[in-house]
Motif scaffolding. Structure first.
Motif, mmCIF file in Angstrom:
data_model
loop_
_atom_site.group_PDB
_atom_site.id
_atom_site.type_symbol
_atom_site.label_atom_id
_atom_site.label_comp_id
_atom_site.label_asym_id
_atom_site.label_seq_id
_atom_site.Cartn_x
_atom_site.Cartn_y
_atom_site.Cartn_z
ATOM 1 N N VAL A 57 0.854 -1.183 0.000
ATOM 2 C CA VAL A 57 0.000 0.000 0.000
ATOM 3 C C VAL A 57 0.893 1.238 0.000
ATOM 4 O O VAL A 57 2.025 1.201 0.489
ATOM 5 C CB VAL A 57 -0.960 0.038 1.213
ATOM 6 C CG1 VAL A 57 -1.961 -1.100 1.136
ATOM 7 C CG2 VAL A 57 -0.194 0.013 2.527
ATOM 8 N N THR A 58 0.367 2.334 -0.557
ATOM 9 C CA THR A 58 1.122 3.577 -0.676
ATOM 10 C C THR A 58 0.400 4.693 0.064
ATOM 11 O O THR A 58 -0.774 4.960 -0.204
ATOM 12 C CB THR A 58 1.273 3.988 -2.154
ATOM 13 O OG1 THR A 58 1.895 2.935 -2.878
ATOM 14 C CG2 THR A 58 2.113 5.257 -2.276
ATOM 15 N N ILE A 59 1.094 5.336 0.997
ATOM 16 C CA ILE A 59 0.569 6.545 1.633
ATOM 17 C C ILE A 59 0.891 7.722 0.722
ATOM 18 O O ILE A 59 2.042 7.893 0.310
ATOM 19 C CB ILE A 59 1.160 6.763 3.027
ATOM 20 C CG1 ILE A 59 0.731 5.640 3.979
ATOM 21 C CG2 ILE A 59 0.734 8.117 3.596
ATOM 22 C CD1 ILE A 59 1.315 5.750 5.377
ATOM 23 N N ALA A 60 -0.146 8.530 0.423
ATOM 24 C CA ALA A 60 0.039 9.641 -0.514
ATOM 25 C C ALA A 60 -0.631 10.905 0.020
ATOM 26 O O ALA A 60 -1.693 10.853 0.645
ATOM 27 C CB ALA A 60 -0.546 9.288 -1.878
ATOM 28 N N PRO A 118 10.768 4.221 0.919
ATOM 29 C CA PRO A 118 10.572 5.665 0.728
ATOM 30 C C PRO A 118 10.432 5.998 -0.759
ATOM 31 O O PRO A 118 11.153 5.448 -1.594
ATOM 32 C CB PRO A 118 11.852 6.274 1.306
ATOM 33 C CG PRO A 118 12.440 5.214 2.180
ATOM 34 C CD PRO A 118 12.065 3.931 1.547
ATOM 35 N N LEU A 119 9.515 6.933 -1.065
ATOM 36 C CA LEU A 119 9.261 7.286 -2.463
ATOM 37 C C LEU A 119 9.575 8.726 -2.810
ATOM 38 O O LEU A 119 9.833 9.043 -3.970
ATOM 39 C CB LEU A 119 7.792 7.005 -2.801
ATOM 40 C CG LEU A 119 7.331 5.565 -2.664
ATOM 41 C CD1 LEU A 119 5.843 5.465 -2.953
ATOM 42 C CD2 LEU A 119 8.121 4.636 -3.585
ATOM 43 N N ILE A 135 8.266 16.234 3.383
ATOM 44 C CA ILE A 135 7.794 14.887 3.722
ATOM 45 C C ILE A 135 8.227 14.525 5.130
ATOM 46 O O ILE A 135 9.387 14.716 5.516
ATOM 47 C CB ILE A 135 8.358 13.858 2.731
ATOM 48 C CG1 ILE A 135 7.835 14.127 1.321
ATOM 49 C CG2 ILE A 135 8.055 12.431 3.185
ATOM 50 C CD1 ILE A 135 6.350 13.962 1.157
ATOM 51 N N VAL A 136 7.288 13.969 5.912
ATOM 52 C CA VAL A 136 7.582 13.528 7.277
ATOM 53 C C VAL A 136 6.868 12.196 7.515
ATOM 54 O O VAL A 136 5.751 11.987 7.032
ATOM 55 C CB VAL A 136 7.109 14.556 8.330
ATOM 56 C CG1 VAL A 136 7.441 14.076 9.737
ATOM 57 C CG2 VAL A 136 7.737 15.911 8.076
ATOM 58 N N ALA A 137 7.498 11.316 8.286
ATOM 59 C CA ALA A 137 6.857 10.069 8.708
ATOM 60 C C ALA A 137 7.284 9.725 10.131
ATOM 61 O O ALA A 137 8.452 9.921 10.492
ATOM 62 C CB ALA A 137 7.230 8.926 7.765
ATOM 63 N N ALA A 141 0.275 16.889 -4.289
ATOM 64 C CA ALA A 141 -0.024 15.460 -4.302
ATOM 65 C C ALA A 141 1.256 14.674 -4.569
ATOM 66 O O ALA A 141 1.942 14.900 -5.576
ATOM 67 C CB ALA A 141 -1.062 15.156 -5.379
ATOM 68 N N THR A 142 1.584 13.754 -3.653
ATOM 69 C CA THR A 142 2.857 13.041 -3.719
ATOM 70 C C THR A 142 2.695 11.638 -3.153
ATOM 71 O O THR A 142 2.077 11.460 -2.100
ATOM 72 C CB THR A 142 3.934 13.775 -2.885
ATOM 73 O OG1 THR A 142 4.044 15.129 -3.319
ATOM 74 C CG2 THR A 142 5.284 13.096 -3.002
ATOM 75 N N ASP A 143 3.259 10.641 -3.825
ATOM 76 C CA ASP A 143 3.401 9.317 -3.225
ATOM 77 C C ASP A 143 4.560 9.386 -2.233
ATOM 78 O O ASP A 143 5.700 9.683 -2.614
ATOM 79 C CB ASP A 143 3.691 8.269 -4.292
ATOM 80 C CG ASP A 143 2.465 7.930 -5.129
ATOM 81 O OD1 ASP A 143 1.352 8.336 -4.742
ATOM 82 O OD2 ASP A 143 2.629 7.265 -6.165
ATOM 83 N N ILE A 144 4.267 9.091 -0.969
ATOM 84 C CA ILE A 144 5.250 9.313 0.096
ATOM 85 C C ILE A 144 6.046 8.058 0.425
ATOM 86 O O ILE A 144 7.275 8.077 0.469
ATOM 87 C CB ILE A 144 4.538 9.830 1.360
ATOM 88 C CG1 ILE A 144 3.873 11.178 1.076
ATOM 89 C CG2 ILE A 144 5.520 9.941 2.529
ATOM 90 C CD1 ILE A 144 2.976 11.660 2.198
ATOM 91 N N VAL A 145 5.340 6.943 0.667
ATOM 92 C CA VAL A 145 6.023 5.729 1.115
ATOM 93 C C VAL A 145 5.164 4.513 0.795
ATOM 94 O O VAL A 145 3.937 4.553 0.882
ATOM 95 C CB VAL A 145 6.325 5.805 2.627
ATOM 96 C CG1 VAL A 145 5.049 5.944 3.452
ATOM 97 C CG2 VAL A 145 7.157 4.614 3.106
ATOM 98 N N ASP A 146 5.820 3.424 0.388
ATOM 99 C CA ASP A 146 5.173 2.120 0.244
ATOM 100 C C ASP A 146 5.375 1.318 1.523
ATOM 101 O O ASP A 146 6.457 1.349 2.126
ATOM 102 C CB ASP A 146 5.798 1.330 -0.911
ATOM 103 C CG ASP A 146 5.375 1.829 -2.267
ATOM 104 O OD1 ASP A 146 4.320 2.478 -2.365
ATOM 105 O OD2 ASP A 146 6.106 1.550 -3.245
ATOM 106 N N LEU A 147 4.333 0.576 1.908
ATOM 107 C CA LEU A 147 4.398 -0.318 3.059
ATOM 108 C C LEU A 147 4.095 -1.737 2.613
ATOM 109 O O LEU A 147 3.154 -1.969 1.839
ATOM 110 C CB LEU A 147 3.398 0.107 4.130
ATOM 111 C CG LEU A 147 3.544 1.528 4.684
ATOM 112 C CD1 LEU A 147 2.382 1.845 5.617
ATOM 113 C CD2 LEU A 147 4.870 1.687 5.403
#
Length: 231
Positions: A59-62, A98-99, A105-107, A212-218
């Protein structure tokens, strides 16, 4: 049966040692995250992505075109985000990629009492921030509103990593970074105080400005106990 490395005559597994919660993000028709909860904030998105070799569920957080938009995958939503009090026996792991290295960007990854971009009062977590080239990755301890990030390594874009936190209590917290071959790339030992306040658990990621940005894949997230609770 084996209990904490010792043979047991019991026919019932000791639940105190079992996985507390985990997800492989794999489902036939939907985004499978159970028992974790989907918590969108400021119009953030969670998108399903085709599986890859050794990564069957992704899944991708965007973010979207809204400031501070993102997503939390956590054990409690914003109205119920304090379900865990650490006992010094917990381990948390996540496999991620990371994308975006954008500086907005922060996580946060681990135990925390915020499931949005809001600063947690209490946390025991990784903290990642884009720096224009990579992700700066640090240790993020918070206790009653006090605590700051200590960076100890960087993560490259479009590369899978396994992040792991082991909580042995105050003075015995360790953070590890591995590649997908199992090689340890970096580690950090936190010797400060571990909060005694109730916490949530999971991954929260966002972009501060309205792009709008793809941030990270999990690919995987889970927590388990390394010894039994006293009950």
């Amino acid at each position: 049966n084996w209990v904490n490395g010792t043979a047991s005559t019991s026919t019932t597994p000791n639940a105190s040692y079992l996985v507390v919660a985990q997800t492989d993000f794999h489902d036939n028709s939907n985004i499978g995250v159970s028992p974790f909860i989907l918590n969108a904030f400021n119009s953030g998105n969670l998108n399903r992505k085709a599986g890859e070799a050794s990564h069957p569920g992704i899944v991708t957080i965007a973010s979207t075109a809204t400031n501070n938009s993102g997503y939390g995958l956590v054990l409690g939503n914003s109205s119920s985000n304090s379900s865990i009090i650490l006992a010094g026996i917990e381990t948390f792991e996540v496999i991620l990629r990371p994308l975006s290295n954008n500086s907005n960007i922060v996580a946060r990854i681990g135990w925390q009492d915020s499931s949005t971009q809001s600063v947690p009062n209490n946390a025991l977590a990784f903290y990642a921030a884009g720096n224009g080239t990579t992700w700066d990755l640090g240790m993020y301890p918070r206790n009653g509103g006090a605590g700051s990030v200590t960076n100890f390594t960087t993560l490259s874009m479009s590369t899978w990593y396994r992040l792991k936190i082991t909580n042995g209590g105050t003075g015995a917290v360790n953070l590890y970074v591995y590649n997908m071959s199992g090689t340890q790339l970096s580690s950090y030992n936190y010797t400060g105080t571990v909060t005694a306040n109730a916490l949530n658990l999971g991954v929260v990621a966002w972009r501060a400005n309205n792009v709008a940005t793809d941030i990270v894949d999990l690919d995987y997230m889970g927590t388990y106990n390394t010894s039994a609770y006293t009950r």
